[in-house]
Enzyme design. Structure first.
Site, mmCIF file in Angstrom:
data_model
loop_
_atom_site.group_PDB
_atom_site.id
_atom_site.type_symbol
_atom_site.label_atom_id
_atom_site.label_comp_id
_atom_site.label_asym_id
_atom_site.label_seq_id
_atom_site.Cartn_x
_atom_site.Cartn_y
_atom_site.Cartn_z
ATOM 1 N N ASN A 92 -2.040 0.388 6.685
ATOM 2 C CA ASN A 92 -1.609 -0.893 7.261
ATOM 3 C C ASN A 92 -0.793 -1.730 6.281
ATOM 4 O OD1 ASN A 92 -3.700 -1.754 5.653
ATOM 5 N ND2 ASN A 92 -4.872 -2.738 7.288
ATOM 6 N N LYS A 150 0.816 -1.216 0.000
ATOM 7 C CA LYS A 150 0.000 0.000 0.000
ATOM 8 C C LYS A 150 0.857 1.277 0.000
ATOM 9 C CE LYS A 150 -4.079 -2.095 2.218
ATOM 10 N NZ LYS A 150 -5.096 -1.945 3.303
ATOM 11 N N TYR A 186 -12.470 -1.995 -4.040
ATOM 12 C CA TYR A 186 -13.022 -2.042 -2.686
ATOM 13 C C TYR A 186 -14.554 -1.934 -2.689
ATOM 14 C CZ TYR A 186 -8.494 -1.943 -0.277
ATOM 15 O OH TYR A 186 -7.259 -2.265 0.228
ATOM 16 N N GLU A 196 -9.519 -10.786 -7.766
ATOM 17 C CA GLU A 196 -8.588 -9.657 -7.587
ATOM 18 C C GLU A 196 -7.393 -9.766 -8.530
ATOM 19 O OE1 GLU A 196 -7.849 -9.610 -3.339
ATOM 20 O OE2 GLU A 196 -9.915 -8.977 -2.915
ATOM 21 N N HIS A 245 -2.394 -5.340 1.556
ATOM 22 C CA HIS A 245 -3.680 -6.001 1.346
ATOM 23 C C HIS A 245 -3.397 -7.434 0.961
ATOM 24 C CE1 HIS A 245 -7.558 -7.145 -0.382
ATOM 25 N NE2 HIS A 245 -6.841 -7.679 -1.359
HETATM 26 P P1 RTP Z 1 -7.242 -5.930 3.429
HETATM 27 O O1 RTP Z 1 -8.582 -6.207 2.784
HETATM 28 O O2 RTP Z 1 -6.665 -4.601 3.077
HETATM 29 O O3 RTP Z 1 -6.285 -7.050 3.243
HETATM 30 O O4 RTP Z 1 -7.426 -5.857 4.982
HETATM 31 P P2 RTP Z 1 -8.384 -6.681 5.885
HETATM 32 O O5 RTP Z 1 -9.044 -7.787 5.128
HETATM 33 O O6 RTP Z 1 -7.561 -7.022 7.080
HETATM 34 O O7 RTP Z 1 -9.444 -5.584 6.262
HETATM 35 P P3 RTP Z 1 -10.900 -5.241 5.640
HETATM 36 O O8 RTP Z 1 -11.899 -5.396 6.721
HETATM 37 O O9 RTP Z 1 -11.091 -6.002 4.358
HETATM 38 O O10 RTP Z 1 -10.745 -3.709 5.335
HETATM 39 C C1 RTP Z 1 -10.077 -3.274 4.179
HETATM 40 C C2 RTP Z 1 -9.150 -2.152 4.523
HETATM 41 O O11 RTP Z 1 -9.911 -1.019 4.934
HETATM 42 C C3 RTP Z 1 -9.187 -0.283 5.895
HETATM 43 N N1 RTP Z 1 -9.965 -0.164 7.105
HETATM 44 N N2 RTP Z 1 -10.078 0.955 7.749
HETATM 45 N N3 RTP Z 1 -10.797 2.939 9.601
HETATM 46 C C4 RTP Z 1 -11.234 1.699 9.793
HETATM 47 O O12 RTP Z 1 -11.925 1.375 10.716
HETATM 48 C C5 RTP Z 1 -10.848 0.708 8.806
HETATM 49 N N4 RTP Z 1 -11.214 -0.568 8.824
HETATM 50 C C6 RTP Z 1 -10.637 -1.122 7.731
HETATM 51 C C7 RTP Z 1 -7.888 -1.019 6.154
HETATM 52 O O13 RTP Z 1 -6.855 -0.442 5.352
HETATM 53 C C8 RTP Z 1 -8.190 -2.409 5.682
HETATM 54 O O14 RTP Z 1 -6.998 -3.078 5.315
HETATM 55 MG MG MG Z 2 -10.156 -7.513 3.297
#
Ligand code: RTP
Ligand code: MG
Length: 140
Positions: free
Chosen positions: A114, A11, A51, A128, A117
């Site tokens: 973070n 990222k 997204y 994807e 992804h």
């Molecule tokens: P990713 O998809 O990026 O691998 O991460 P993940 O599965 O761990 O998290 P996901 O729930 O799919 O959320 C996608 C990305 O959105 C951002 N996020 N921001 N501000 C917030 O509360 C929040 N929650 C999620 C993060 O960058 C997350 O990786």
């Molecule tokens: Mg995710």
């Protein structure tokens, strides 16, 4: 366990801090092989499309702005049980909750910035990968 593929993004917080090598090293040390990689500037349309499942979430607009705030490196990773292996080395979404030794614990700045992804299922990995790569760009 079968050799499978997953999709990864390094990222903008990581490209900004010149950490693409550090992230890739951690992926490789976790047993994943980079079989496709390119550095791109995502367009708003690409980020919103990618997204799309999060469109109704409160953080959607901030997430899109962040993902287009600088270059990213999109990668296809190959390895045994690649989706799970990658999720394990990434660590929890919020780096504050991530295990020591994971990419997010060691390198991430915040829940949004973070660092990586990774696809959350083999089904989504295929979608994807197809979103960003042509078949001939992937060399296993
Ligand atoms: P990713 O998809 O990026 O691998 O991460 P993940 O599965 O761990 O998290 P996901 O729930 O799919 O959320 C996608 C990305 O959105 C951002 N996020 N921001 N501000 C917030 O509360 C929040 N929650 C999620 C993060 O960058 C997350 O990786
Ligand atoms: Mg995710």
């Amino acid at each position: 366990m079968a050799v499978t593929r997953t999709f990864s993004i390094i990222k903008p917080d990581a490209t900004r801090r010149n950490l693409t090598g550090a992230v890739t090293k951690m992926l490789e040390e976790a047993g994943l092989r980079v079989v496709a990689s390119k550095r791109i500037q995502m367009t708003r349309e690409q980020a919103e499309g990618f997204y799309g499942v999060h469109r109704e979430r409160p953080f959607f607009n901030d997430l899109v702005e962040f993902m287009i705030s600088g270059p990213v490196v999109v990668q296809v990773l190959e390895g045994e049980d690649a989706v799970t292996r990658n999720r394990d080395v990434m660590g929890a979404t919020n780096p504050a909750n991530a295990e020591p030794g994971t990419i997010r614990k060691e390198l991430a700045e915040s829940i949004e910035a973070n660092t990586v992804h990774g696809s959350d299922s083999e089904e989504n990995a295929k979608i994807e990968i197809d979103f960003f790569f042509k078949p001939e760009e992937i060399v296993g």
